[in-house]
Design an enzyme around this catalytic site. Sequence first.
Site, PDB file in Angstrom:
ATOM      1  N   CYS A 121       0.825  -1.208   0.000  1.00 40.42           N
ATOM      2  CA  CYS A 121       0.000   0.000   0.000  1.00 40.42           C
ATOM      3  C   CYS A 121       0.865   1.267   0.000  1.00 40.42           C
ATOM      4  CB  CYS A 121      -0.992  -0.027   1.154  1.00 40.42           C
ATOM      5  SG  CYS A 121      -2.342   1.169   0.962  1.00 40.42           S
ATOM      6  N   HIS A 228      -3.781  -5.295   0.387  1.00 40.91           N
ATOM      7  CA  HIS A 228      -3.414  -5.605   1.770  1.00 40.91           C
ATOM      8  C   HIS A 228      -3.363  -7.114   2.021  1.00 40.91           C
ATOM      9  CE1 HIS A 228      -3.271  -1.568   3.542  1.00 40.91           C
ATOM     10  NE2 HIS A 228      -4.140  -1.264   2.599  1.00 40.91           N
ATOM     11  N   GLU A 230      -1.565  -8.683   4.088  1.00 46.09           N
ATOM     12  CA  GLU A 230      -1.376  -9.003   5.503  1.00 46.09           C
ATOM     13  C   GLU A 230      -2.689  -9.338   6.196  1.00 46.09           C
ATOM     14  OE1 GLU A 230      -2.616  -4.737   5.653  1.00 46.09           O
ATOM     15  OE2 GLU A 230      -1.390  -5.974   4.295  1.00 46.09           O
TER      16      GLU A 230
END
Length: 257
Positions: A121, A228, A230
């Site tokens: 990001c 994203h 994660e």
Amino acid sequence: MSSFATSPRKADRPLVGVVCDRFFVGDHDLHSVKESYRRALNQAASVTPVLIPAAEDIDDVASYLDAVSGLLLPGGASNVAPGLYGGEEPAAFLVDPARDHVAMQLIRGAASRGMPILAICRGFQELNVAFGGTLHPNIYDAGHDTEHREDPAETMAERYRYKHEVTLAPDGLLSEWIHADTAIVNSLHTQGIRTLAPGCSIEASHGDGLIEAIRRDDHPFALGVQWHPEVTAEVDPLSQALFAQFGEACRRYARRP
């Protein structure tokens, strides 16, 4: 070379530096990284994350890079300052000059060593800027799709849901890892790549033309994604592959002669 890099035991689970955001909570000046990044590095990449502070008086990041075998540049609430890529100041959004200052040094320093870099990001945008690319300060003003937009009124689960499809480059690492030519991702952002940095290639793009993932061509592992992974590292095949491959790259770096 540090003694850490030569230790077989520690090379199996190397240290990875994670650059912090710098912000205030009330009167308190803090350095911070979201738990989701720590968890994904710990579980999906099998590495040990350590935090690197964001401070404008850090003018030599060599000591930090000497201690780690990989670098993660996470997302953040702020955006890259426009002055770093030829844009107009002041910015009409939250900026973090301390993070900008440290992140640019870390990216260039890690790249010069061949150290693995994973950028997510805001980090993805930093990676592009560090090598001479530019950004749209606001992708919506530039006519890009509202599928990328974050709605603060939504719950966290709603914000980070899968938002849209990306096309994976047929000769790219991402398509190779999951044996697919498309993927569904959860990107949410205001800035985005305007011009790709020299020496970088596109790994994924959105149907509206916006670049969603890049890699550094002359580097063993320097990869950035706009979305994203994660958040979805426990369930999503592409997210799992991304962190697993990053972890393996860090282990190879830690074991180098």
